[in-house]
Design a protein around this motif. Structure first.
Motif, mmCIF file in Angstrom:
data_model
loop_
_atom_site.group_PDB
_atom_site.id
_atom_site.type_symbol
_atom_site.label_atom_id
_atom_site.label_comp_id
_atom_site.label_asym_id
_atom_site.label_seq_id
_atom_site.Cartn_x
_atom_site.Cartn_y
_atom_site.Cartn_z
ATOM 1 N N TYR A 100 0.822 -1.144 -0.041
ATOM 2 C CA TYR A 100 -0.130 0.127 -0.125
ATOM 3 C C TYR A 100 0.733 1.065 0.070
ATOM 4 C CZ TYR A 100 -3.769 -3.118 0.980
ATOM 5 O OH TYR A 100 -4.641 -4.125 1.029
ATOM 6 N N SER B 281 -0.229 4.029 1.229
ATOM 7 C CA SER B 281 -0.603 4.796 2.329
ATOM 8 C C SER B 281 -1.599 4.225 3.277
ATOM 9 C CB SER B 281 -1.390 6.440 1.606
ATOM 10 O OG SER B 281 -2.647 6.000 1.220
ATOM 11 N N SER B 282 -1.867 4.968 4.419
ATOM 12 C CA SER B 282 -2.678 4.165 5.377
ATOM 13 C C SER B 282 -4.103 4.327 4.710
ATOM 14 C CB SER B 282 -2.571 4.779 6.956
ATOM 15 O OG SER B 282 -2.749 6.282 6.699
ATOM 16 N N ASP B 283 -4.575 5.302 4.009
ATOM 17 C CA ASP B 283 -5.928 5.438 3.596
ATOM 18 C C ASP B 283 -6.119 4.512 2.710
ATOM 19 O OD1 ASP B 283 -6.186 7.967 4.930
ATOM 20 O OD2 ASP B 283 -5.831 9.401 3.387
ATOM 21 N N CYS B 284 -5.255 3.969 1.570
ATOM 22 C CA CYS B 284 -5.245 2.908 0.819
ATOM 23 C C CYS B 284 -5.491 1.670 1.591
ATOM 24 C CB CYS B 284 -4.339 2.805 -0.111
ATOM 25 S SG CYS B 284 -4.403 4.154 -1.706
ATOM 26 N N LYS C 43 -6.673 1.177 4.718
ATOM 27 C CA LYS C 43 -8.032 1.358 5.191
ATOM 28 C C LYS C 43 -9.246 1.214 4.195
ATOM 29 C CE LYS C 43 -7.103 4.609 9.082
ATOM 30 N NZ LYS C 43 -6.811 6.163 9.080
ATOM 31 N N GLU C 44 -9.237 1.653 3.132
ATOM 32 C CA GLU C 44 -10.318 1.370 2.057
ATOM 33 C C GLU C 44 -10.260 -0.067 1.663
ATOM 34 O OE1 GLU C 44 -12.131 3.297 0.131
ATOM 35 O OE2 GLU C 44 -11.907 4.937 1.197
#
Length: 485
Positions: free
Chosen positions: A80, A82-85, A87-88
């Motif tokens: 990944y 980022s942490s956003d990706c 989480k998604e």
């Protein structure tokens, strides 16, 4: 409650589209209003997707970005940016992660992109059934189920391979009750429905299954184009598409003769009957043709029925088959030599041999021949790699007239080639030429790629820079003229 097919039609109706039965083609996507060039006809996230290179971490599993990648610390397979990706993806990856974490290193190597795509599809289906993740009219398993598998037309060896692949999926997901026959059928659906996810410059990044976009039929003269931003697929109109007109995209590289295109389409189990395929065209003769022996003539040769010769359609001078075969053999031997230098990393030597090949092909093939075009494309790549920008620009400029002949006016390949040309001209301080090339690139890619992606913003930035530079040069030159007048 509305059926999935009614839900789909309702969602599509809101976008000015409908699924219709097209004579001789099965299902297709039809416009229920007018779409204009550059307008998004439909966009879709994949039902399931996977990067091409899994274990090496070439791109983010969620957005397909290639920078700041970090490996999942539990399964050691997924990456990944980022942490956003992360989480998604988490609801889906949580199940996948558990399954992959317990695999031995050898088993992990069996996770080809196709196997992984299936694992993710099975898990997403499970999550949607359990209502752990939402489904919609354009994002549900029924759409996958409705895709054509052509399983009855698949040969025996391929069927055996699909069965083996289904067993591998069972090894990865032992806790799930899987219908192996259904999975084998779905692998067959992948073969003729999955799309290659590409970056804005059309370089392959991964594979995704987009069930609604898979309804769109193929044409070698399409009225729309499929382009990706990350893993989001966008279908944009290339020309005005009227109400009740079918939307079409191309499944294959269309810069090829009819025979080659029809051969490339065999994996989709249909014969194309688009205008370009049904008429015996002069274009085909030109794309694979030999040139006239008379250097001053721009005619192309046609085979002489019953004779072992080719005759120029313009000035009637003939070339004997034996001479053509001899020249072809010499080119083939040189090509083998150049390829081996290229694969062993000796780019300079490969470039020298490809230049000799180009000279020989210029004596044999017509200026618009696909063979000669591919040699110029190879030389462009070689000289870009060697950072010989001037030679690279020469070859880039040579390809553009052929691209403009073999592709429709608003084709991403033409736009990208003008973009490369503009960047090289800018680098070599040919500012006015760069402005012309970048303007052409922006005109075409603005239609095919839209205007909002980081890729397009970068292009518009370069274009503004070139405009400012040309404007400055003009005002400086005027000031200079006034000073001395």
């Amino acid at each position: 409650m509305a059926s999935w097919a009614e839900q789909l039609q309702r969602e599509l109706a809101g976008r000015g589209l409908a699924v219709a039965s097209i004579p001789g083609k099965g299902r297709g996507l039809v416009a229920s209003r007018t779409f204009f060039p550059g307008e998004v006809i439909i966009s879709q996230e994949p039902y399931a997707s996977t990067p091409n290179k899994i274990l090496v971490g070439s791109s983010c599993d969620h957005c397909f970005a290639s920078s700041n990648l970090k490996k999942c610390s539990i399964c050691r397979v997924t990456w990944y940016c980022s942490s956003d990706c992360q989480k998604e993806e988490w609801k889906l990856h949580q199940l996948e992660c558990r399954a992959m974490a317990v695999l031995t290193e050898d088993r992990k190597k069996m996770l080809t992109p196709t196997i992984r795509l299936m694992v993710r599809l099975v898990l997403k289906r499970k999550l949607q059934i359990e209502k752990a993740i939402p489904s919609s009219g354009i994002d549900n398993y029924y759409l996958v189920d409705a895709l054509e598998s052509h399983i009855s037309e698949v040969d025996e060896n391929q069927l055996v391979l699909y069965a083996q692949m289904a067993n591998l999926v069972k090894l990865v997901l032992p806790s799930l009750e899987l219908d192996l026959k259904e999975i084998a059928h779905t692998f067959s659906k992948f073969a003729c429905n999955a799309h290659t996810i590409c970056d804005p410059e059309l370089r392959p990044l991964g594979t995704g299954l987009y069930p609604v976009i898979s309804i769109i039929n193929h044409s070698c003269v399409p009225n729309a184009v499929l382009i990706f931003d990350g893993r989001t697929a966008y279908v944009r109109a290339l020309q005005p598409i009227g109400k009740d007109e079918e939307v079409s995209i191309s499944y294959i590289e269309t810069a090829a003769v009819t025979k080659k295109r029809q051969n490339d389409l065999k994996q989709y189990f249909f014969t194309c009957t688009c205008p370009r395929c049904v008429k015996v065209s002069e274009e085909d003769a030109l794309l694979e043709s030999y040139r006239c022996k008379n250097q001053a003539c721009d005619g192309f040769l046609l085979p002489e029925p019953g004779e072992k010769a080719y005759t120029c359609q313009k000035c009637s001078i003939s070339r004997y088959e034996e001479e053509v075969k001899k020249m072809t053999r010499e080119i083939l031997l040189l090509s083998d030599k150049a390829s081996s230098f290229l694969s062993s990393g000796n780019t300079t030597e490969a470039g020298s041999i490809y230049k000799i090949i180009e000279q020989q092909e210029q004596n044999l093939y017509h200026a618009f021949s696909i063979t000669l075009l591919h040699t110029c494309e190879t030389l462009l790549k070689i000289y870009m790699e060697l950072q010989d920008w001037q030679t690279a620009l020469t070859y880039c400029r040579l390809t553009i007239p052929v691209y403009e002949r073999v592709y429709p006016p608003f084709h991403p390949m033409i736009g990208l080639q003008f973009y490369t040309c503009g960047k090289l001209e800018w680098l070599l301080e040919c500012t006015e030429d760069a402005l012309k090339s970048l303007t052409r690139a922006a005109d075409i890619l603005g239609i095919t790629h839209g205007t909002k992606s980081p890729f397009m913003k970068e292009l518009f930035g370069k274009l503004e820079e070139a405009r400012a530079e040309v404007s400055l040069k003009l005002s400086t030159s005027r000031g200079h003229d006034e000073l001395f007048s």
